[in-house]
Design a protein around this motif. Sequence first.
Motif, mmCIF file in Angstrom:
data_model
loop_
_atom_site.group_PDB
_atom_site.id
_atom_site.type_symbol
_atom_site.label_atom_id
_atom_site.label_comp_id
_atom_site.label_asym_id
_atom_site.label_seq_id
_atom_site.Cartn_x
_atom_site.Cartn_y
_atom_site.Cartn_z
ATOM 1 N N VAL A 76 32.357 53.941 24.846
ATOM 2 C CA VAL A 76 32.396 52.551 25.295
ATOM 3 C C VAL A 76 32.201 52.477 26.806
ATOM 4 O O VAL A 76 31.479 51.624 27.317
ATOM 5 C CB VAL A 76 33.729 51.900 24.867
ATOM 6 C CG1 VAL A 76 33.900 50.559 25.562
ATOM 7 C CG2 VAL A 76 33.776 51.730 23.356
ATOM 8 N N ALA A 104 20.729 43.500 21.334
ATOM 9 C CA ALA A 104 21.557 42.500 20.663
ATOM 10 C C ALA A 104 23.025 42.878 20.724
ATOM 11 O O ALA A 104 23.889 42.025 20.732
ATOM 12 C CB ALA A 104 21.110 42.355 19.224
ATOM 13 N N TRP A 105 23.285 44.172 20.747
ATOM 14 C CA TRP A 105 24.683 44.617 20.786
ATOM 15 C C TRP A 105 25.202 44.516 22.212
ATOM 16 O O TRP A 105 25.723 45.480 22.768
ATOM 17 C CB TRP A 105 24.796 46.059 20.284
ATOM 18 C CG TRP A 105 24.361 46.231 18.861
ATOM 19 C CD1 TRP A 105 23.098 46.460 18.418
ATOM 20 C CD2 TRP A 105 25.188 46.191 17.683
ATOM 21 N NE1 TRP A 105 23.073 46.567 17.047
ATOM 22 C CE2 TRP A 105 24.352 46.409 16.580
ATOM 23 C CE3 TRP A 105 26.559 45.988 17.480
ATOM 24 C CZ2 TRP A 105 24.835 46.427 15.268
ATOM 25 C CZ3 TRP A 105 27.030 46.017 16.173
ATOM 26 C CH2 TRP A 105 26.177 46.230 15.085
ATOM 27 N N THR A 106 25.058 43.350 22.812
ATOM 28 C CA THR A 106 25.465 43.169 24.210
ATOM 29 C C THR A 106 26.927 43.530 24.393
ATOM 30 O O THR A 106 27.783 43.162 23.598
ATOM 31 C CB THR A 106 25.264 41.711 24.634
ATOM 32 O OG1 THR A 106 23.986 41.290 24.169
ATOM 33 C CG2 THR A 106 25.329 41.569 26.137
ATOM 34 N N LEU A 107 27.221 44.253 25.485
ATOM 35 C CA LEU A 107 28.582 44.698 25.730
ATOM 36 C C LEU A 107 29.183 44.059 26.959
ATOM 37 O O LEU A 107 30.394 43.997 27.099
ATOM 38 C CB LEU A 107 28.603 46.217 25.913
ATOM 39 C CG LEU A 107 28.199 47.029 24.698
ATOM 40 C CD1 LEU A 107 28.060 48.487 25.080
ATOM 41 C CD2 LEU A 107 29.230 46.880 23.602
ATOM 42 N N ASN A 108 28.365 43.620 27.881
ATOM 43 C CA ASN A 108 28.939 43.257 29.171
ATOM 44 C C ASN A 108 28.391 41.936 29.689
ATOM 45 O O ASN A 108 27.404 41.400 29.196
ATOM 46 C CB ASN A 108 28.657 44.371 30.187
ATOM 47 C CG ASN A 108 29.631 44.331 31.336
ATOM 48 O OD1 ASN A 108 30.547 43.513 31.368
ATOM 49 N ND2 ASN A 108 29.441 45.220 32.281
ATOM 50 N N MET A 109 29.062 41.468 30.706
ATOM 51 C CA MET A 109 28.670 40.278 31.443
ATOM 52 C C MET A 109 27.327 40.536 32.145
ATOM 53 O O MET A 109 26.995 41.683 32.414
ATOM 54 C CB MET A 109 29.751 40.082 32.507
ATOM 55 C CG MET A 109 29.934 38.742 33.078
ATOM 56 S SD MET A 109 31.223 38.869 34.356
ATOM 57 C CE MET A 109 32.679 38.537 33.428
ATOM 58 N N THR A 110 26.588 39.457 32.443
ATOM 59 C CA THR A 110 25.360 39.643 33.219
ATOM 60 C C THR A 110 25.639 39.312 34.680
ATOM 61 O O THR A 110 26.492 38.468 34.967
ATOM 62 C CB THR A 110 24.241 38.729 32.698
ATOM 63 O OG1 THR A 110 24.763 37.406 32.604
ATOM 64 C CG2 THR A 110 23.749 39.171 31.346
#
Lengths: 289, 542
Positions: A13, A25-31
């Motif tokens: 992680v 698509a499996w976004t993990l974090n803020m932009t």
Amino acid sequence: MNMKKLATAIATVTVALASPAAFAAWTLNMTPGITAISRRVYDLHMIMYWWCVAIAIFVFGWMIYSLVRFRKSQGAVPDTKLVHNTKAEIIWTVLPVLILIIMAVPATRTLIETDDASKSELTIRITGYQWKWGYQYVDSGVEVLSTLDHASNAARQLGSGIDPTTVPDYLLNVDHPLVVPAGVKVRLLISAQDVIHSWWVPALAIKKDAIPGFVNEAWFKIDTDKTGLYRGQCAELCGRDHGFMPIVIDVRSKADFEAWLKTQQAMQRPADPAAAAVATAGDAAAPTG
Amino acid sequence: MAYSATAESHDHHDHRPSGIWRWLSTTNHKDIGTLYLIFAGVMFFVGGSMAMVIRLELFKPGMQFVDPAFFNSMTTVHALAMIFGGVMPAWVGLANWMIPLQVGAPDMALPRMNNFSFWLLPFAFTLLLIGFFVPGGAPAGGWTLYPPLVLQGGDSFPLAVFAIHLMGASSIMGAINVIVTIMNMRAPGMTLLRMPLFVWTWLITAYLLIAVMPVLAGAVTMLLTDHFFGTSFFSASGGGDPVMFQHVFWFFGHPEVYILILPAFGVVSEVIPTFSRKPLFGYEAMVYATASIAFLSFIVWAHHMFTVGMPLAGELFFMLSTMLIAIPTGVKVFNWSATMWKGSLTFEPPMLFCLAFLFLFTIGGFSGLMLAIAPADFQYQDTYFVVAHFHYVLVPGSIFTIIAAVYYWLPKWTGHMYNMTLAKWHFWLSTIFVNVLFFPQHFLGLAGMPRRIPDYATQFADWNMVSSIGGFGFGLSQLLFPYIVIKCIRGGEKAAARVWEGAHGLEWELPSPTPYHTWETPPSIALIHKGGEHWTEDGDDA
């Protein structure tokens, strides 16, 4: 061995979070966003994240070591006199205080910066309604009412039979986006007509509640090279269709924006020349739509 | 031994009505504790089934099963049922059972009020749940009841307000009972700093309850008069202030979340020493840390409201005061870790659940620290990041420790051991699925998914599906719990008085199962000091 798994999971992680581009698509974090402030907020978020990872490695490492090392099945004998250690207790009280101070400094700085809406060149009044957004360019009187687009609205009905994956920008598309200029400090005056809403565009790192009877202030200055469409949603439960009042901002160059505003002005003003003046002078809680 | 005399000499007046009347009229702390725990168990499954509806609708994008308004009712009533019907009554039930046993008292101080405070609860929840069948449907404005939205509710709105009044009255009476019992009914020699930590954390929790439940009652009463009697406390058009409700609500709400977690700290502080075969590290520091957390809980409330548009000074104050909570909480986590250090650890089900607490509550603490940072909170507020945070501190935090407490004391209550293998299955399934359920919600929140929405953009689809699978797995795994408990009540291997090798404290000096009446003759000083060896440095001070 399960602890090993846990450690591997944490590592996975951690690595994944550190490389946001690796997953689509499996976004993990803020932009990081499109304004200097939004990048400051992103950096703050990442600093806090890495502090947490560092503390987690220490605390969880200590726990896991104890779980492995001091098992009765491995013949561990308890040291029943170990119930106090002044030195250790002082360290684990004082050290967190120091870490918190280190965290608080950039957080305070960024907070003060977000609060300063002075010297803005353009003011837009935002009004939340059940369940749409109203935008008014205060100086020119141009008004825009922004609702969920037809394709999303048809697809989101219970048992519509329409596959949401076939709808472009499902639930994040509107009929009339909020057009804003890049490179200009824009002040937002945010209020609501009926219940509390919250205007949130992640790329701007702005989330401000729209409250009936209150006018909240926020501001942004978008980088000149960040033109394009950015999307957000209402972030405060506002009734049945809370999930269906998205926000879209259309960032244009200053020249393009001014041209757009002129066209709008020309289209809207002849219809009712008095309206703009009245709306500008009136209070923000008054109906603008 | 001392306990056998206690147990036998009082059998002659161990008469009680049979059947339902026993339970309706009981003033016995063990019976009332059992009632609270059964009620909490039922409400966990009621609230849990609503969570299943939520996860089912969110399994994939598009609206498949329920209307958005019903979805909002699900999130609202799920929260109310879990907080006021599940976690709080479970802690009161455990307090009823254990506090008299642990301080050497024959019963709670106010047994008739004890009965009343329990029997208010079924009526409170009947009022709340009947909302599903009245025009307008169940409350759907969120458990935070923010006006003006909550005032748009249908006929269920006044029902919910009265339900909250009854729950509040019940909680206040329960809290008064705990305080009076601890202050007045401790056995001679059971000094305050000899009390087990579960008693200490409950004492502090009880003060929090008395301080804030009336605040909630006041807030919902003002909502009621705004709706029906033409007042404008929270209506801007009448000169009122909708934000004021949020301040009042969270002045209740933040201490409330510590009401849900402080007794959990107490349970963990009992279980970890037992299975480490070592006294709790830093007993007094634990007491002071708990008191500090309770104090701080009164001055951090507006960190739930960073986006309402507070002045800069307010935002700064609430950000910095919130960050301070990390210090006493850190002290607690370090003390628990130090308790395991140089211990002799075994991993029975209560210990396993407390270890899951230790790891997963700490993760909840980390996200809490991130949320305290106001500028970053502008991005986190009202997203799934917050949902992940508070479920990490409430599910593996409060609920896992309630399960740990039941697995810890169940043999004492029933006189039987339960099926250890099944309980370990319960642990592993719960721990794996709770992470599959809630960990991806951090990602969803950071990617921009707001909370309390019945449908979402397609880029959130993958993690939502994972989360739903975790949800169904977690929900199904919990069916093991009533099965294990009911089987244990019905029979099983005979439990010893000291069920666990490393267990210390007065409750373990009583036989298993505990007789209907206990400690009618207070325990001897020697017995109290024997328990006290557990946490004081040299065993025979005082």
